[in-house]
Design an enzyme around this catalytic site. Sequence first.
Site, PDB file in Angstrom:
ATOM      1  N   CYS A  30       4.561   5.059   9.316  1.00 32.84           N
ATOM      2  CA  CYS A  30       5.297   4.278   8.317  1.00 32.84           C
ATOM      3  C   CYS A  30       6.802   4.517   8.289  1.00 32.84           C
ATOM      4  O   CYS A  30       7.575   3.592   8.521  1.00 32.84           O
ATOM      5  CB  CYS A  30       4.705   4.528   6.936  1.00 32.84           C
ATOM      6  SG  CYS A  30       3.044   3.865   6.773  1.00 32.84           S
TER       7      CYS A  30
ATOM      8  N   LEU B  79      11.352  17.595  -0.190  1.00 34.83           N
ATOM      9  CA  LEU B  79      12.535  18.427   0.048  1.00 34.83           C
ATOM     10  C   LEU B  79      12.174  19.601   0.952  1.00 34.83           C
ATOM     11  O   LEU B  79      12.719  20.683   0.814  1.00 34.83           O
ATOM     12  CB  LEU B  79      13.107  18.948  -1.273  1.00 34.83           C
ATOM     13  CG  LEU B  79      13.929  17.977  -2.109  1.00 34.83           C
ATOM     14  CD1 LEU B  79      14.521  18.682  -3.315  1.00 34.83           C
ATOM     15  CD2 LEU B  79      15.054  17.332  -1.288  1.00 34.83           C
TER      16      LEU B  79
ATOM     17  N   GLU C 205       0.838  -1.203   0.000  1.00 35.91           N
ATOM     18  CA  GLU C 205       0.000   0.000   0.000  1.00 35.91           C
ATOM     19  C   GLU C 205       0.872   1.251   0.000  1.00 35.91           C
ATOM     20  O   GLU C 205       1.846   1.315   0.732  1.00 35.91           O
ATOM     21  CB  GLU C 205      -0.890  -0.025   1.251  1.00 35.91           C
ATOM     22  CG  GLU C 205      -1.818   1.144   1.378  1.00 35.91           C
ATOM     23  CD  GLU C 205      -2.698   1.294   0.146  1.00 35.91           C
ATOM     24  OE1 GLU C 205      -3.489   0.393  -0.134  1.00 35.91           O
ATOM     25  OE2 GLU C 205      -2.566   2.323  -0.557  1.00 35.91           O
TER      26      GLU C 205
ATOM     27  N   LEU D  46      -0.748   4.530   0.010  1.00 32.57           N
ATOM     28  CA  LEU D  46      -1.569   5.708   0.321  1.00 32.57           C
ATOM     29  C   LEU D  46      -0.901   6.575   1.377  1.00 32.57           C
ATOM     30  O   LEU D  46      -0.088   6.104   2.179  1.00 32.57           O
ATOM     31  CB  LEU D  46      -2.967   5.296   0.788  1.00 32.57           C
ATOM     32  CG  LEU D  46      -3.152   4.479   2.082  1.00 32.57           C
ATOM     33  CD1 LEU D  46      -3.003   5.331   3.338  1.00 32.57           C
ATOM     34  CD2 LEU D  46      -4.510   3.815   2.078  1.00 32.57           C
ATOM     35  N   ARG D  47      -1.255   7.860   1.354  1.00 32.56           N
ATOM     36  CA  ARG D  47      -0.781   8.782   2.383  1.00 32.56           C
ATOM     37  C   ARG D  47      -1.965   9.190   3.247  1.00 32.56           C
ATOM     38  O   ARG D  47      -3.025   9.541   2.709  1.00 32.56           O
ATOM     39  CB  ARG D  47      -0.197  10.056   1.745  1.00 32.56           C
ATOM     40  CG  ARG D  47       1.032   9.833   0.909  1.00 32.56           C
ATOM     41  CD  ARG D  47       1.289  11.010  -0.003  1.00 32.56           C
ATOM     42  NE  ARG D  47       0.152  11.248  -0.895  1.00 32.56           N
ATOM     43  CZ  ARG D  47       0.034  12.289  -1.706  1.00 32.56           C
ATOM     44  NH1 ARG D  47       0.964  13.208  -1.740  1.00 32.56           N
ATOM     45  NH2 ARG D  47      -1.025  12.426  -2.486  1.00 32.56           N
TER      46      ARG D  47
HETATM   47  P1  NAD Z   1      -3.896   0.163  12.047  1.00 34.61           P
HETATM   48  O1  NAD Z   1      -3.185  -0.104  13.323  1.00 34.61           O
HETATM   49  O2  NAD Z   1      -4.594   1.475  11.846  1.00 34.61           O
HETATM   50  O3  NAD Z   1      -4.980  -0.970  11.782  1.00 34.61           O
HETATM   51  C1  NAD Z   1      -4.732  -2.326  11.928  1.00 34.61           C
HETATM   52  C2  NAD Z   1      -6.048  -2.998  12.316  1.00 34.61           C
HETATM   53  O4  NAD Z   1      -5.863  -4.421  12.290  1.00 34.61           O
HETATM   54  C3  NAD Z   1      -6.531  -2.670  13.719  1.00 34.61           C
HETATM   55  O5  NAD Z   1      -7.850  -2.159  13.645  1.00 34.61           O
HETATM   56  C4  NAD Z   1      -6.496  -3.999  14.457  1.00 34.61           C
HETATM   57  O6  NAD Z   1      -7.510  -4.154  15.425  1.00 34.61           O
HETATM   58  C5  NAD Z   1      -6.659  -4.986  13.314  1.00 34.61           C
HETATM   59  N1  NAD Z   1      -6.230  -6.358  13.595  1.00 34.61           N
HETATM   60  C6  NAD Z   1      -5.101  -6.766  14.227  1.00 34.61           C
HETATM   61  N2  NAD Z   1      -5.061  -8.108  14.284  1.00 34.61           N
HETATM   62  C7  NAD Z   1      -6.172  -8.576  13.659  1.00 34.61           C
HETATM   63  C8  NAD Z   1      -6.686  -9.861  13.375  1.00 34.61           C
HETATM   64  N3  NAD Z   1      -6.043 -10.967  13.742  1.00 34.61           N
HETATM   65  N4  NAD Z   1      -7.856  -9.963  12.709  1.00 34.61           N
HETATM   66  C9  NAD Z   1      -8.525  -8.841  12.323  1.00 34.61           C
HETATM   67  N5  NAD Z   1      -8.084  -7.584  12.568  1.00 34.61           N
HETATM   68  C10 NAD Z   1      -6.916  -7.443  13.219  1.00 34.61           C
HETATM   69  O7  NAD Z   1      -2.799  -0.058  10.906  1.00 34.61           O
HETATM   70  P2  NAD Z   1      -2.672   0.716   9.500  1.00 34.61           P
HETATM   71  O8  NAD Z   1      -2.104   2.074   9.698  1.00 34.61           O
HETATM   72  O9  NAD Z   1      -3.914   0.534   8.739  1.00 34.61           O
HETATM   73  O10 NAD Z   1      -1.506  -0.156   8.820  1.00 34.61           O
HETATM   74  C11 NAD Z   1      -1.733  -1.469   8.362  1.00 34.61           C
HETATM   75  C12 NAD Z   1      -0.519  -1.905   7.545  1.00 34.61           C
HETATM   76  O11 NAD Z   1      -0.422  -1.077   6.380  1.00 34.61           O
HETATM   77  C13 NAD Z   1       0.811  -1.741   8.266  1.00 34.61           C
HETATM   78  O12 NAD Z   1       1.675  -2.787   7.888  1.00 34.61           O
HETATM   79  C14 NAD Z   1       1.338  -0.417   7.746  1.00 34.61           C
HETATM   80  O13 NAD Z   1       2.744  -0.347   7.788  1.00 34.61           O
HETATM   81  C15 NAD Z   1       0.849  -0.439   6.315  1.00 34.61           C
HETATM   82  N6  NAD Z   1       0.673   0.886   5.731  1.00 34.61           N
HETATM   83  C16 NAD Z   1       0.125   1.895   6.445  1.00 34.61           C
HETATM   84  C17 NAD Z   1      -0.061   3.151   5.855  1.00 34.61           C
HETATM   85  C18 NAD Z   1      -0.639   4.295   6.650  1.00 34.61           C
HETATM   86  O14 NAD Z   1      -0.554   5.446   6.182  1.00 34.61           O
HETATM   87  N7  NAD Z   1      -1.241   4.070   7.812  1.00 34.61           N
HETATM   88  C19 NAD Z   1       0.319   3.356   4.524  1.00 34.61           C
HETATM   89  C20 NAD Z   1       0.866   2.283   3.796  1.00 34.61           C
HETATM   90  C21 NAD Z   1       1.029   1.055   4.414  1.00 34.61           C
END
Ligand code: NAD
Length: 437
Positions: A261, A251, A152, A154-155
């Site tokens: 992230c 920059l 992913e 997204l920002r």
């Molecule tokens: P988050 O912490 O906001 O959400 C994760 C969710 O997963 C939580 O609601 C949690 O309760 C749930 N969860 C955990 N274990 C579970 C299970 N066994 N079954 C069902 N649900 C479960 O995390 P996020 O910010 O959405 O990030 C998710 C992933 O995406 C990460 O690896 C992150 O690095 C990546 N990512 C995040 C972004 C960002 O901007 N937040 C951007 C790109 C990639």
Amino acid sequence: MKKLAVIGTGYVGLVSGTCFAEIGNAVTCCDIDEQKINNLKNGVIPIFEPGLEALVKKNVKEGKLHFTNDVALAMKQADIIYIAVGTPMAENGEANLQYVDAVANTIGENLNSYKVVVNKSTVPVGTGKRVYNIIKEVSGGAQEFDVVSNPEFLREGSAITDTMNMERAVIGATSEKAASIIEDLHKPFDTTIIKSDLESAEMIKYASNAFLATKISFINDIANICEKVGADVTKVAEGMGLDSRIGSKFLKAGIGYGGSCFPKDTSALLHIAHSVGYDFKLIEAVINTNDFQKHQVTQKVQGVFGEVKGRTFGIIGLAFKPNTDDMRDAPSLKIIPDLVGLGANVKAFEPIAKQEAFKHFGDTIQYVDDIYETLNDVDACIVLTDIPEVFELDLRDAKKVMRNPIIIDGRNCFSLEQMKELGYIYHSIGRPPVSYK
Ligand code: NAD
């Protein structure tokens, strides 16, 4: 129309699940957090993200988007299972894969037909294979399945626009069949598809974030040198950015990157490098520069006041960037405890992340809903996030209510000329200070 189960309804799962519904799929977003799912069923969106609430409600109404805690049932009913759970930083700096492993186990236990299991979480190279092995072992090999890495990009703050207009979709798959199913899923996004093996797809995500973090730390180092040689980093960045080989994005000198992230992904990449015996000096320096940069504000405050004990500061912005309530690794989490630890009083204005911020700072600071009230009778204003309200601030009115006309700006929001004209003492990042002497 494809049937999707998106496991993990956080910033990534909720946004991408909603967007997959918007382009015509039947999506069930699942989470183990019961309160989150109950809220979503009642139309309460757990995070702040521009445009998200309206899009969720629209797709729920159209019957394309559902929410459930019954992860197993959602998996059984789906053709495609997206893993979008958190991969936070473990204490030793590597990515904590416990949530991904748990989901892989549940998939294995409920594998009732051919599924494409897609990993959207940011995970170390090799995790796709690890997920494949867990599912195979737990399911006993009774059903076929494939694993795909579809990271992913997204920002937060522009997540819906970023997803609906994605610049590329990276698809690393264990089979051509799975790759073409996920490619097909992305057709309505009309985006560039990059197909690869699992490992390369996983590396693309880390390499991209590490490169962006490198640009930020690079310009912050340049900013610190600019301060010593009397140059203006905003001019330097403008001059550099016009070179199309460099580009102007990322920059902007400031007080370092934060968020959910860059800090954890740079640390995880360093860990991956170490695990294969590679000394990744560059990314180590990027991380160190970023940690150093977060102390710039406190140092500038000390430079202006000497002793800060008993001083009161009006802080604008607590989240790691504008338009989000995400406080993960926000620079404010370092700067505010430093100031409070030195005996300062802090009043803070934060329009979106106030509730999240309270979880971190509690009663150690005062939260004020009006920006001028925040600045009332303070020794200095400190800008930590370039939220829109900073740019809307009437600097003449602000000067009237502040005890001293002093601004310490961690985001270079104001022009030096404007500050001179209005008679402020102004310290920013990588630019000459302004004083009325
Ligand atoms: P988050 O912490 O906001 O959400 C994760 C969710 O997963 C939580 O609601 C949690 O309760 C749930 N969860 C955990 N274990 C579970 C299970 N066994 N079954 C069902 N649900 C479960 O995390 P996020 O910010 O959405 O990030 C998710 C992933 O995406 C990460 O690896 C992150 O690095 C990546 N990512 C995040 C972004 C960002 O901007 N937040 C951007 C790109 C990639």
